[in-house]
Design an enzyme around this catalytic site. Structure first.
Site, PDB file in Angstrom:
ATOM      1  N   GLY A 181       4.907   1.741  -3.276  1.00 27.04           N
ATOM      2  CA  GLY A 181       5.399   2.129  -2.160  1.00 27.04           C
ATOM      3  C   GLY A 181       6.756   2.179  -2.291  1.00 27.04           C
ATOM      4  N   THR A 182       7.311   2.330  -3.664  1.00 29.66           N
ATOM      5  CA  THR A 182       8.931   2.470  -3.687  1.00 29.66           C
ATOM      6  C   THR A 182       9.515   3.392  -2.780  1.00 29.66           C
ATOM      7  OG1 THR A 182       8.099   2.131  -6.009  1.00 29.66           O
ATOM      8  CG2 THR A 182      10.664   2.119  -5.523  1.00 29.66           C
ATOM      9  N   LYS A 215       4.133   3.085  -8.296  1.00 29.95           N
ATOM     10  CA  LYS A 215       3.304   3.307  -7.184  1.00 29.95           C
ATOM     11  C   LYS A 215       2.933   2.318  -6.415  1.00 29.95           C
ATOM     12  CE  LYS A 215       2.204   6.807  -6.872  1.00 29.95           C
ATOM     13  NZ  LYS A 215       3.174   7.830  -6.007  1.00 29.95           N
ATOM     14  N   HIS A 267      11.948   0.915 -12.016  1.00 26.35           N
ATOM     15  CA  HIS A 267      10.666   0.452 -12.365  1.00 26.35           C
ATOM     16  C   HIS A 267      10.691  -0.390 -13.662  1.00 26.35           C
ATOM     17  CE1 HIS A 267       8.752   2.967  -9.643  1.00 26.35           C
ATOM     18  NE2 HIS A 267       8.615   3.980 -10.275  1.00 26.35           N
ATOM     19  N   TYR A 323       3.491  -4.855   0.176  1.00 23.63           N
ATOM     20  CA  TYR A 323       3.264  -3.631   0.524  1.00 23.63           C
ATOM     21  C   TYR A 323       2.504  -3.806   2.053  1.00 23.63           C
ATOM     22  CZ  TYR A 323       1.496   1.306   0.573  1.00 23.63           C
ATOM     23  OH  TYR A 323       0.972   2.306   1.174  1.00 23.63           O
ATOM     24  N   PHE A 325       4.369   7.077   7.479  1.00 19.20           N
ATOM     25  CA  PHE A 325       3.884   7.796   6.474  1.00 19.20           C
ATOM     26  C   PHE A 325       3.926   9.155   6.633  1.00 19.20           C
ATOM     27  CE2 PHE A 325       0.774   9.849   3.943  1.00 19.20           C
ATOM     28  CZ  PHE A 325       0.872   9.456   2.655  1.00 19.20           C
TER      29      PHE A 325
END
Length: 314
Positions: free
Chosen positions: A70-71, A68, A119, A210, A246
């Site tokens: 912003g991958t 979490k 991750h 990010y 986004f």
């Protein structure tokens, strides 16, 4: 009883004292609480070792981030840069998500350059990729917003994460609990990457903040392209940034992406339409109480005392 079993037992006890349905237990391996992806449930050790021993090529690109952070956003930017075209890929990020994809042979059969994502902490990344000086794009996001994002992600998939309760309960029993921290916890994960980057003499690791990408996307996308040795015109960068805004990414996720990969991988369909929530900086202020913020800041100060990582909380 080993440490992992003890941690699970204590977590069960803590959760059992709360009202509501019993949460699913995370997979425990190497001192980490892992997402319950099918390959990790079946044999986490084997999947981790298979990733570590993955045959890599010189031009492979590995996107690595704590969950979490912003991958999905940066994955799309990286893929467009590599293709030199502001065009969405039909396959979602999960198609090449190393710890969740059903069969790693898919990676082996891809044409170069191969973008992959994970991750996993630095120590478990493919050995050959590191030895090759393969490029690693590391995404860093402030941990307070990460905590909030994980909470909302968990809320939409109770069959995976169980009943995480309200935010304060989640903060105490999950995010700040040293015995069940996701991927070993944000602090350990990022300090391990910081150490690796300090030792990186070939410039193989590129950290994207990010918050910087959010505030100055064209500049940061240009830096990414330069790192990947892709020569793009300014107008190409502008178009990529626009396509990866986004709202446009969220729309593309609903209309362009082939979500069948979720069904094939065994990932819950509840996650498909909930990958993009707000994408804001500082949303933690809407969730943290004064006491929670003070507790977190005290832990942050202690954990990061010897760190040079620059974190932007707003």
């Amino acid at each position: 009883m080993d440490s992992a079993t003890t941690a699970l037992s204590e977590m069960e006890g803590e959760i059992g004292r709360r009202a509501g349905p019993q949460p699913s237990m995370p997979v425990m391996f190497d001192g980490m609480a892992l997402p319950p992806f099918p390959p990790l449930i079946n044999n986490a050790k084997k999947r981790f070792e298979d990733i570590r021993s993955l045959d890599c090529r010189q031009d492979d690109v590995l996107l690595v981030a704590y969950p979490k952070s912003g991958t999905h956003w940066i994955w799309e930017i990286v893929c467009m840069i590599l293709k030199q075209k502001a065009e969405y890929s039909k396959e979602p990020k999960e198609f090449l998500f190393l710890e969740a994809m059903p069969d790693l042979d898919v990676v082996r059969n891809l044409p170069s350059p191969r973008p992959m994502n994970t991750h996993l902490p630095y120590r478990w990344l493919p050995t050959q990729h590191i030895e090759n000086g393969g490029k690693i794009v590391h995404v860093l996001r402030n941990p307070k917003d990460v905590c909030v994002s994980i909470f909302h992600h968990a809320k939409v998939a109770p069959t995976v994460h169980g009943d995480v309760g309200d935010f304060q309960t989640f903060f105490k029993t999950r995010f700040m609990n040293p015995k069940v921290k996701l991927m070993g916890g944000w602090f350990k994960y990022e300090k391990e990457f910081e150490e690796a980057e300090k030792k990186d003499k070939r410039g193989a690791i590129f950290t994207v903040h990010y918050e910087n990408l959010k505030k100055n996307p064209i500049h940061e996308a240009r830096r990414l392209a330069d790192f990947l040795n892709i020569d793009l015109r300014h107008e190409d960068i502008v178009e990529i940034v626009d396509k990866c805004s986004f709202q446009k990414l969220k729309q593309a996720d609903e209309t362009v992406k082939d979500q069948s990969v979720f069904k094939e991988s065994g990932l819950p369909t509840t996650l498909i339409n909930n990958l993009y929530r707000k994408g804001e900086i500082g949303d933690w202020k809407n969730h943290f109480t004064v006491a929670m913020n003070e507790q977190f800041d005290a832990v942050f100060k202690e954990e990061m005392i010897d760190s040079d990582i620059d974190i932007q909380f707003e």
